[in-house]
Design a protein around this motif. Structure first.
Motif, short mmCIF file in Angstrom:
data_model
loop_
_atom_site.label_atom_id
_atom_site.label_comp_id
_atom_site.label_asym_id
_atom_site.label_seq_id
_atom_site.Cartn_x
_atom_site.Cartn_y
_atom_site.Cartn_z
N HIS A 1 0.86 -1.19 0.00
CA HIS A 1 0.00 0.00 0.00
C HIS A 1 0.90 1.24 0.00
N LYS A 2 0.62 2.20 -0.87
CA LYS A 2 1.47 3.39 -1.00
C LYS A 2 0.59 4.61 -1.23
N GLU A 3 0.88 5.70 -0.50
CA GLU A 3 0.21 6.98 -0.70
C GLU A 3 1.26 8.06 -0.89
N GLU A 4 1.23 8.70 -2.04
CA GLU A 4 2.22 9.74 -2.33
C GLU A 4 1.78 10.54 -3.55
N GLY A 5 2.04 11.85 -3.52
CA GLY A 5 1.78 12.70 -4.68
C GLY A 5 0.33 12.72 -5.11
N GLY A 6 -0.62 12.66 -4.16
CA GLY A 6 -2.03 12.72 -4.51
C GLY A 6 -2.59 11.43 -5.05
N ILE A 7 -1.82 10.35 -5.00
CA ILE A 7 -2.25 9.06 -5.54
C ILE A 7 -2.14 7.99 -4.45
N ILE A 8 -3.14 7.12 -4.40
CA ILE A 8 -3.09 5.94 -3.53
C ILE A 8 -2.99 4.73 -4.44
N ALA A 9 -2.06 3.83 -4.16
CA ALA A 9 -1.86 2.65 -5.00
C ALA A 9 -1.68 1.42 -4.13
N GLU A 10 -2.21 0.29 -4.61
CA GLU A 10 -2.07 -0.97 -3.90
C GLU A 10 -1.71 -2.07 -4.89
N LYS A 11 -0.84 -2.98 -4.44
CA LYS A 11 -0.52 -4.17 -5.23
C LYS A 11 -1.32 -5.33 -4.67
N ILE A 12 -2.13 -5.98 -5.52
CA ILE A 12 -3.05 -7.00 -5.02
C ILE A 12 -3.00 -8.24 -5.90
N THR A 13 -3.52 -9.33 -5.36
CA THR A 13 -3.84 -10.53 -6.13
C THR A 13 -5.28 -10.92 -5.78
N ALA A 14 -5.94 -11.60 -6.72
CA ALA A 14 -7.35 -11.98 -6.50
C ALA A 14 -7.55 -13.44 -6.86
N LYS A 15 -8.45 -14.09 -6.13
CA LYS A 15 -8.75 -15.50 -6.39
C LYS A 15 -9.67 -15.69 -7.58
N ASP A 16 -10.59 -14.74 -7.77
CA ASP A 16 -11.52 -14.86 -8.89
C ASP A 16 -11.99 -13.47 -9.30
N GLY A 17 -12.68 -13.41 -10.43
CA GLY A 17 -13.11 -12.13 -10.98
C GLY A 17 -14.12 -11.42 -10.10
N GLU A 18 -15.04 -12.16 -9.47
CA GLU A 18 -16.05 -11.53 -8.62
C GLU A 18 -15.40 -10.81 -7.45
N ALA A 19 -14.38 -11.45 -6.84
CA ALA A 19 -13.70 -10.82 -5.71
C ALA A 19 -12.99 -9.54 -6.16
N LEU A 20 -12.36 -9.59 -7.32
CA LEU A 20 -11.66 -8.41 -7.84
C LEU A 20 -12.65 -7.30 -8.16
N LEU A 21 -13.80 -7.66 -8.75
CA LEU A 21 -14.83 -6.66 -9.08
C LEU A 21 -15.33 -5.97 -7.81
N SER A 22 -15.60 -6.73 -6.78
CA SER A 22 -16.08 -6.15 -5.51
C SER A 22 -15.03 -5.22 -4.92
N TYR A 23 -13.77 -5.64 -5.00
CA TYR A 23 -12.68 -4.80 -4.47
C TYR A 23 -12.63 -3.46 -5.21
N LEU A 24 -12.67 -3.50 -6.55
CA LEU A 24 -12.58 -2.27 -7.34
C LEU A 24 -13.77 -1.36 -7.08
N GLN A 25 -14.95 -1.93 -6.98
CA GLN A 25 -16.13 -1.11 -6.71
C GLN A 25 -16.07 -0.48 -5.33
#
Length: 384
Positions: free
Chosen positions: A16-40
């Motif tokens: 997890h990184k916050e700098e320069g007005g941007i928040i960024a995270e490096k993630i992995t997902a088990k399936d598409g539904e989990a990734l969709l919920s995370y993004l939403q």
């Protein structure tokens, strides 16, 4: 996993990184539904129809970098400027496929790649893509007044393995055409490698071409003008070599060049050769040689021009005519032998004392033609 929208089952945040007005995270997902919920949950407006695109990466050796802007900007450091990522990869690639979710929208993409390489554009984006090659050093752009630099770009430029040459890829296609990722071969294209070497050794190559043009011009024009020196090729080459010191070197050499006075007792031989038309034919032959050389230069400089083959054909015709016009009949060969022994030019039929005056302009024109021809030949591989 905890995020702005609370825990998201099936998604793991590795950084997890916050700098320069941007928040960024490096993630992995088990399936598409989990990734969709995370993004939403992060407020990223991704539709359920995008899942097939994301499924292409789920369950494989991929991680996702998800970034979003801060909702509130309170300091200059919170003004968004860009995102700098470093990650290992077995081959050079750029993930185009996820961008296809934007459908008919045009998503301009510009990639700067250290070193010279060969992007592999697949058919759908080939006509919408362009590759340029840059020689020189890149500087980190100024972030703007009142905004302190983050140091990320400077750090990137410092760590590049190659800092003086780059491949610049521009893609401006509808997002729906991004049906695959962009893979990039680290191999340098042959013509780009050739162009780089030409640029790298341009001064040395320029000097070599200048020298070759001078030697060829001195030798060829010397044989035509100085009949007495036809058996002294080293003297003719030396005169051409002195062109390295500009035309003053040529003038200096001609001033000290000693020629035997021409034998004026061969007036009958000269008159007989003129009556047989050799004087005019030799003059036209020499002019056609010049013209053919000029046409060859045009064909080499413009290999993709629609006039390329007509010019090449015309150059060959001129060369053939020049060769035919300079031919001597068997029965007239003794006349030319007398002419040369008497110190007269076998092309222009003038005596030794006038040959020096003719040499300088003829040498200058021939030298320039050879110079342009050799440069055109050197440039040809980059134009094909």
């Amino acid at each position: 996993t905890m995020g702005m929208g609370g825990p998201q089952p099936g998604v793991t945040v590795h950084a997890h990184k916050e700098e320069g007005g941007i928040i960024a995270e490096k993630i992995t997902a088990k399936d598409g539904e989990a990734l969709l919920s995370y993004l939403q949950s992060k407020g990223i407006g991704i539709k359920r129809g995008a899942l097939p695109v994301l499924d292409n990466y789920i369950g494989k050796d991929y991680t996702f970098i998800v970034a979003w802007l801060k909702k509130s900007i309170t300091t200059a450091e919170d003004i968004p400027r860009g995102l700098y990522l470093k990650f290992p990869a077995r081959e050079i690639y750029y993930p185009l496929y996820p961008t296809s979710i934007y459908g008919d929208k045009y998503i301009p993409i510009t990639l700067y790649i250290a070193g010279f390489c060969s992007p592999k554009f697949y058919e759908k984006i080939a006509d919408w893509s362009q590759t340029n090659y840059w020689i020189g050093f890149l500087e980190a752009p100024s972030p703007g007044p009142g905004i302190p630099p983050s140091g990320a770009v400077e750090e990137l430029l410092r760590t590049l393995p190659v800092k003086d040459r780059f491949t610049i890829v521009n893609i401006n296609a509808p997002a729906k055409f991004f049906t695959s990722d962009l893979w990039i071969s680290p191999r340098t294209p042959a013509r780009i490698f050739y162009a780089f070497q030409i640029n790298r050794y341009c001064y040395q190559l320029g000097l070599i071409i200048f020298l070759i043009s001078s030697l060829l011009s001195g030798y060829i024009i010397g044989r035509i003008v100085f009949a007495q020196l036809r058996k002294e090729p080293l003297i003719l080459l030396a005169i051409g070599f002195l062109n390295l010191f500009s035309l003053f070197g040529i003038i200096f050499s001609l001033f000290f060049l000693k020629l035997k006075p021409a034998d004026t007792s061969i007036k009958e031989t000269l008159e007989e050769l003129r009556k047989k038309g050799y004087q005019k034919r030799r003059f036209y032959s020499f002019a056609l040689y010049w013209l053919s050389l000029f046409l060859f230069i045009l064909t080499f400089f413009y290999p993709k021009s629609p006039l390329h083959f007509p010019f090449l054909f015309l150059a060959l015709i001129c060369l053939l005519l020049a060769f035919l016009l300079q031919r001597v009949k068997k029965e007239d060969e003794p006349l030319f032998s007398q002419l040369i022994e008497a110190g007269y030019s076998p092309y222009f039929f003038f005596p030794a004392e006038r040959s020096k005056l003719a040499f300088l302009p003829l040498f200058s024109i021939t030298f320039l033609l050879f110079l342009y021809l050799l440069f055109a030949i050197l440039k040809l591989p980059m134009m094909i």
